[in-house]
Design a protein around this motif. Structure first.
Motif, PDB file in Angstrom:
ATOM      1  N   ARG A  23     -18.410 -13.897 -74.238  1.00  0.00           N
ATOM      2  CA  ARG A  23     -18.330 -12.821 -73.216  1.00  0.00           C
ATOM      3  C   ARG A  23     -18.647 -12.380 -71.977  1.00  0.00           C
ATOM      4  O   ARG A  23     -19.804 -12.791 -71.869  1.00  0.00           O
ATOM      5  CB  ARG A  23     -19.063 -11.728 -74.856  1.00  0.00           C
ATOM      6  CG  ARG A  23     -18.659 -11.508 -76.385  1.00  0.00           C
ATOM      7  CD  ARG A  23     -18.944 -10.216 -76.552  1.00  0.00           C
ATOM      8  NE  ARG A  23     -18.598  -9.595 -76.050  1.00  0.00           N
ATOM      9  CZ  ARG A  23     -17.469  -8.131 -76.132  1.00  0.00           C
ATOM     10  NH1 ARG A  23     -16.483  -9.027 -77.650  1.00  0.00           N
ATOM     11  NH2 ARG A  23     -17.081  -7.583 -75.218  1.00  0.00           N
ATOM     12  N   TYR A  28     -22.546  -7.364 -75.365  1.00  0.00           N
ATOM     13  CA  TYR A  28     -23.440  -9.346 -75.696  1.00  0.00           C
ATOM     14  C   TYR A  28     -23.087 -10.055 -74.474  1.00  0.00           C
ATOM     15  O   TYR A  28     -22.204 -10.690 -74.815  1.00  0.00           O
ATOM     16  CB  TYR A  28     -22.736  -9.421 -77.270  1.00  0.00           C
ATOM     17  CG  TYR A  28     -22.985  -8.820 -78.432  1.00  0.00           C
ATOM     18  CD1 TYR A  28     -24.806  -9.143 -78.704  1.00  0.00           C
ATOM     19  CD2 TYR A  28     -22.715  -8.275 -79.332  1.00  0.00           C
ATOM     20  CE1 TYR A  28     -25.259  -8.600 -79.799  1.00  0.00           C
ATOM     21  CE2 TYR A  28     -23.318  -7.061 -80.378  1.00  0.00           C
ATOM     22  CZ  TYR A  28     -24.612  -7.763 -80.802  1.00  0.00           C
ATOM     23  OH  TYR A  28     -25.616  -6.888 -81.890  1.00  0.00           O
ATOM     24  N   TYR A  31     -23.312 -13.551 -74.549  1.00  0.00           N
ATOM     25  CA  TYR A  31     -23.303 -14.476 -76.295  1.00  0.00           C
ATOM     26  C   TYR A  31     -21.761 -14.492 -76.796  1.00  0.00           C
ATOM     27  O   TYR A  31     -21.023 -15.508 -75.849  1.00  0.00           O
ATOM     28  CB  TYR A  31     -23.384 -13.492 -77.075  1.00  0.00           C
ATOM     29  CG  TYR A  31     -25.136 -13.127 -77.162  1.00  0.00           C
ATOM     30  CD1 TYR A  31     -25.491 -12.888 -78.295  1.00  0.00           C
ATOM     31  CD2 TYR A  31     -25.686 -11.486 -75.972  1.00  0.00           C
ATOM     32  CE1 TYR A  31     -26.896 -12.462 -77.681  1.00  0.00           C
ATOM     33  CE2 TYR A  31     -26.562 -11.561 -75.940  1.00  0.00           C
ATOM     34  CZ  TYR A  31     -27.489 -11.598 -76.614  1.00  0.00           C
ATOM     35  OH  TYR A  31     -29.172 -11.107 -76.407  1.00  0.00           O
ATOM     36  N   THR A  33     -19.386 -15.689 -79.212  1.00  0.00           N
ATOM     37  CA  THR A  33     -18.824 -15.279 -81.140  1.00  0.00           C
ATOM     38  C   THR A  33     -17.793 -15.444 -81.162  1.00  0.00           C
ATOM     39  O   THR A  33     -16.786 -16.753 -80.200  1.00  0.00           O
ATOM     40  CB  THR A  33     -19.143 -13.714 -80.786  1.00  0.00           C
ATOM     41  OG1 THR A  33     -18.869 -12.615 -81.846  1.00  0.00           O
ATOM     42  CG2 THR A  33     -17.886 -13.451 -79.592  1.00  0.00           C
ATOM     43  N   THR A 113     -23.919 -13.863 -81.538  1.00  0.00           N
ATOM     44  CA  THR A 113     -23.814 -12.765 -82.078  1.00  0.00           C
ATOM     45  C   THR A 113     -24.521 -12.080 -83.049  1.00  0.00           C
ATOM     46  O   THR A 113     -25.067 -13.678 -83.520  1.00  0.00           O
ATOM     47  CB  THR A 113     -22.527 -12.003 -81.671  1.00  0.00           C
ATOM     48  OG1 THR A 113     -21.290 -12.840 -82.474  1.00  0.00           O
ATOM     49  CG2 THR A 113     -22.279 -11.706 -80.298  1.00  0.00           C
TER      50      THR A 113
END
Length: 130
Positions: A23, A28, A31, A33, A113
């Motif tokens: 991201r 987040y 992070y 994900t 995440t």
């Protein structure tokens, strides 16, 4: 806790590997994900999933299979789907800092995440008929 989704994420598989994104923005930021995003007014989760994946990655997906409903933090309730990539290569938008394909049982990126490893394994199981 709210149980009606207001966001979606999609575990996109190409062969045995799933697409992870890093991201570029909050929440987040930084992070790793699954790709996805917020639902728009009067949108159903499946439509949001297809729209977000087209906007963020330029990809078209096969059938969307429900995996779970998960708390995404920050007030988000995620409808998580699994899907196979129809064709193409990700063309990330500015919402994505980086991307990679990874095998669900050998997550090597960090930070991720909350619950990502578990959700990836569930998604792989759903796609494999489990």
């Amino acid at each position: 806790m709210q149980s009606i989704p207001n966001a979606v994420s999609v575990a996109i598989f190409s062969g045995p590997e799933a697409l992870l994104i890093q991201r570029a923005r909050a929440p987040y930021q930084g992070y790793w994900t699954l790709p996805g995003g917020r639902m728009e007014r009067a949108e159903v989760p499946e439509d949001t999933a297809r729209r977000e994946i087209r906007e963020e990655l330029g990809l078209d997906l096969g059938a969307l299979l429900p995996v779970t409903i998960s708390s995404g933090g920050g007030g988000f309730v995620l409808a998580v789907f699994a899907a196979r990539l129809k064709a193409g290569r990700p063309k990330p938008s500015d919402e994505i800092a980086d991307w990679q394909w990874t095998h669900p049982d050998s997550l090597v990126v960090a930070p991720v995440t909350p619950g990502l490893a578990r959700i990836l394994l569930q998604a792989a199981d759903v796609l494999n008929g489990g």
